[in-house]
Design a protein around this motif. Sequence first.
Motif, mmCIF file in Angstrom:
data_model
loop_
_atom_site.group_PDB
_atom_site.id
_atom_site.type_symbol
_atom_site.label_atom_id
_atom_site.label_comp_id
_atom_site.label_asym_id
_atom_site.label_seq_id
_atom_site.Cartn_x
_atom_site.Cartn_y
_atom_site.Cartn_z
ATOM 1 N N SER A 136 0.832 -1.200 0.000
ATOM 2 C CA SER A 136 0.000 0.000 0.000
ATOM 3 C C SER A 136 0.868 1.252 0.000
ATOM 4 C CB SER A 136 -0.942 0.011 1.210
ATOM 5 O OG SER A 136 -0.207 0.018 2.413
ATOM 6 N N ASN A 137 0.232 2.358 -0.365
ATOM 7 C CA ASN A 137 0.892 3.663 -0.404
ATOM 8 C C ASN A 137 0.600 4.380 0.903
ATOM 9 O OD1 ASN A 137 2.560 5.242 -1.965
ATOM 10 N ND2 ASN A 137 0.891 6.431 -2.852
ATOM 11 N N ILE A 138 1.583 4.485 1.788
ATOM 12 C CA ILE A 138 1.352 4.953 3.149
ATOM 13 C C ILE A 138 2.184 6.196 3.439
ATOM 14 C CG2 ILE A 138 0.674 2.695 4.045
ATOM 15 C CD1 ILE A 138 3.480 2.246 4.998
ATOM 16 N N ASN A 139 1.887 6.808 4.588
ATOM 17 C CA ASN A 139 2.531 8.083 4.947
ATOM 18 C C ASN A 139 3.896 7.915 5.581
ATOM 19 O OD1 ASN A 139 0.396 9.719 4.071
ATOM 20 N ND2 ASN A 139 -0.743 9.342 5.953
ATOM 21 N N LEU A 152 10.460 -0.982 0.801
ATOM 22 C CA LEU A 152 10.064 -0.014 -0.215
ATOM 23 C C LEU A 152 10.093 -0.696 -1.582
ATOM 24 C CD1 LEU A 152 9.373 2.998 -0.835
ATOM 25 C CD2 LEU A 152 11.821 3.297 -1.308
ATOM 26 N N LEU A 153 8.958 -0.673 -2.280
ATOM 27 C CA LEU A 153 8.879 -1.219 -3.639
ATOM 28 C C LEU A 153 9.213 -0.073 -4.595
ATOM 29 C CD1 LEU A 153 5.657 -3.431 -3.316
ATOM 30 C CD2 LEU A 153 8.049 -4.077 -2.980
ATOM 31 N N PHE A 154 10.475 0.003 -4.990
ATOM 32 C CA PHE A 154 11.005 1.213 -5.619
ATOM 33 C C PHE A 154 10.280 1.567 -6.914
ATOM 34 C CE2 PHE A 154 14.139 3.707 -8.005
ATOM 35 C CZ PHE A 154 14.407 4.697 -7.076
ATOM 36 N N ALA A 155 10.085 0.561 -7.779
ATOM 37 C CA ALA A 155 9.472 0.863 -9.080
ATOM 38 C C ALA A 155 8.053 1.403 -8.900
ATOM 39 C CB ALA A 155 9.455 -0.398 -9.950
ATOM 40 N N LYS A 156 7.284 0.757 -8.053
ATOM 41 C CA LYS A 156 5.919 1.224 -7.807
ATOM 42 C C LYS A 156 5.916 2.553 -7.057
ATOM 43 C CE LYS A 156 3.738 -3.344 -7.870
ATOM 44 N NZ LYS A 156 2.933 -4.346 -7.131
ATOM 45 N N HIS A 157 6.902 2.732 -6.184
ATOM 46 C CA HIS A 157 6.997 3.990 -5.440
ATOM 47 C C HIS A 157 7.237 5.166 -6.390
ATOM 48 C CE1 HIS A 157 8.078 6.904 -2.393
ATOM 49 N NE2 HIS A 157 9.258 7.088 -2.993
ATOM 50 N N ILE A 158 8.157 4.996 -7.354
ATOM 51 C CA ILE A 158 8.434 6.061 -8.322
ATOM 52 C C ILE A 158 7.197 6.340 -9.171
ATOM 53 C CG2 ILE A 158 9.794 6.670 -10.356
ATOM 54 C CD1 ILE A 158 11.313 6.900 -7.723
ATOM 55 N N ASN A 159 6.520 5.262 -9.574
ATOM 56 C CA ASN A 159 5.326 5.415 -10.417
ATOM 57 C C ASN A 159 4.209 6.162 -9.693
ATOM 58 O OD1 ASN A 159 3.670 4.849 -12.770
ATOM 59 N ND2 ASN A 159 2.621 3.351 -11.506
ATOM 60 N N LYS A 160 4.052 5.884 -8.404
ATOM 61 C CA LYS A 160 2.952 6.471 -7.635
ATOM 62 C C LYS A 160 3.313 7.827 -7.022
ATOM 63 C CE LYS A 160 -0.078 2.969 -7.700
ATOM 64 N NZ LYS A 160 -1.509 3.074 -8.122
ATOM 65 N N ASN A 161 4.580 7.986 -6.631
ATOM 66 C CA ASN A 161 4.915 9.113 -5.741
ATOM 67 C C ASN A 161 6.044 10.004 -6.269
ATOM 68 O OD1 ASN A 161 3.052 8.079 -3.764
ATOM 69 N ND2 ASN A 161 4.622 6.588 -3.169
ATOM 70 N N LEU A 162 6.212 10.027 -7.576
ATOM 71 C CA LEU A 162 7.304 10.832 -8.127
ATOM 72 C C LEU A 162 7.199 12.291 -7.691
ATOM 73 C CD1 LEU A 162 9.768 10.956 -9.977
ATOM 74 C CD2 LEU A 162 8.218 11.359 -11.910
ATOM 75 N N ASN A 213 5.284 13.261 -5.035
ATOM 76 C CA ASN A 213 4.685 13.287 -3.693
ATOM 77 C C ASN A 213 5.673 12.672 -2.690
ATOM 78 O OD1 ASN A 213 3.119 13.321 -1.424
ATOM 79 N ND2 ASN A 213 1.453 12.078 -2.269
ATOM 80 N N PRO A 214 6.572 13.469 -2.172
ATOM 81 C CA PRO A 214 7.623 12.947 -1.281
ATOM 82 C C PRO A 214 7.116 12.504 0.092
ATOM 83 C CG PRO A 214 7.707 15.344 -1.379
ATOM 84 C CD PRO A 214 6.701 14.921 -2.392
ATOM 85 N N THR A 215 5.825 12.737 0.392
ATOM 86 C CA THR A 215 5.304 12.367 1.714
ATOM 87 C C THR A 215 4.736 10.953 1.740
ATOM 88 O OG1 THR A 215 3.090 13.252 1.255
ATOM 89 C CG2 THR A 215 4.735 14.781 2.156
ATOM 90 N N ARG A 216 4.712 10.258 0.606
ATOM 91 C CA ARG A 216 4.114 8.926 0.538
ATOM 92 C C ARG A 216 5.176 7.892 0.180
ATOM 93 N NH1 ARG A 216 -1.116 8.751 2.381
ATOM 94 N NH2 ARG A 216 -1.705 7.159 0.850
#
Length: 434
Positions: free
Chosen positions: A151-154, A160-170, A172-175
């Motif tokens: 999940s995308n959390i605060n 950390l799932l890096f690829a999905k993190h970049i895709n979702k939170n490029l 948005n540094p708070t997620r």
Amino acid sequence: MSLFTFFEYDSVKEIKNDDLKNFINRKLKDLQNMYKQVIQQEIFDIDQDGYIRFKQFVGLITLYNKENKDYIYIEILPKIYKNNNSSIEEARGILLKMLESHLDVEFFKSLDYGKIDLKKQNMLEIYVILFIEYLKKLSLGLKRKYQVVESNINNLKGRLLFAKHINKNLFNPTRFYTRHEEFTLDIPENRILKTAINKMYRVYKDILSTDVKRELKKYLVLFSDIPESSNIYADLLRSNIDRTFVHYKDAFKLAKLFLMQHTLTNAIGKDYDRKNEEEVGLIFDMNILFEKYVAKKLKEYRSECEKSEESSSERSNNQIEIDITEQEGKYYLLSKQSSNISYQQLFKIIPDIVIRRGNNIYILDTKWKEIDINNEYNYNIDQRDLYQMLSYASIYRNLSRVKNQNGRISLILIYPRTQTFNDELRFTFNDEHS
């Protein structure tokens, strides 16, 4: 809303309204074809006029007419009590007792009899009432488990799932998109119960009493934070009703059975299909129910005898044990020599129940058929059943331990007690070993 009560071997052509009769007949034929794909067995017959005729399958079927958004409820009851004055009430009562044995639950010990009226309440409503009784055990609290979730959390926790993190939170540094463990109510066991509760309320609400609907709503609130199952088959495989889930056990059994027979096509091994959620089947083979019921009663009787013997001061140290086996498949009808040292075994014989007491063997087969003691010609006994029992005796005599010891084989056919069959019949086979 239309409700019809039939008995085994009744025909749909008994319905008076031609439009409704033809609609139901068409829908049941569709279900017949789908169900045949699942279990390779036909659950209905077709009578000489082309209408569905029910066989030995009893229980509940719900159909949905999408044109007028109307439910059609069909209840099928055991035929044995069809001609009794209190036929419907007795048929529902015996069906519930047999379901106890089949499901290994205790309906009547757990339930206040005042909540069930066998004469007025159909099996659909009775099943829901029984389910609610077991849901009451959940007042001890819903279970939670640690589950791996993505999940995308605060806050950053877990991995950390890096690829999905970049895709979702490029931007948005708070997620943080992570894989981590949560102690959650969103577990397979709770999703299965939530799905069963929701479906019972949606599909059955038109024929449930106000009190029963109110009870179901309470549990919809209790499970409000839990999603329905998106894949019932997968959640059933993941579920584990162990000792920590003991108060879930009985409610889960009823929910599982309800959902496994969902739309008559979502048997175990099939995916959940929300497109057909309006239609539900909950049907049982009376042959199997009767066999399980008889086996359970025999085992209960054995336990009572053992307790009586243990409490008796005159109990012998050499007391002979009684062994009861269901669906024993030890022997075959034919042997074919396939090489110099081995034999190919063909056509396994599987008696319903085998009882061993010392060297004596009792072979029992249960038959959900009506016997008529007033018919002196053959009592309505099927000659094929007698041939079957005689073959069992021959094979067991030749291949079991009775062959070399002074044991005896007894053959017992068990039929339901009815007005025309209320006492045992004894016969002797005309062969040299009888």
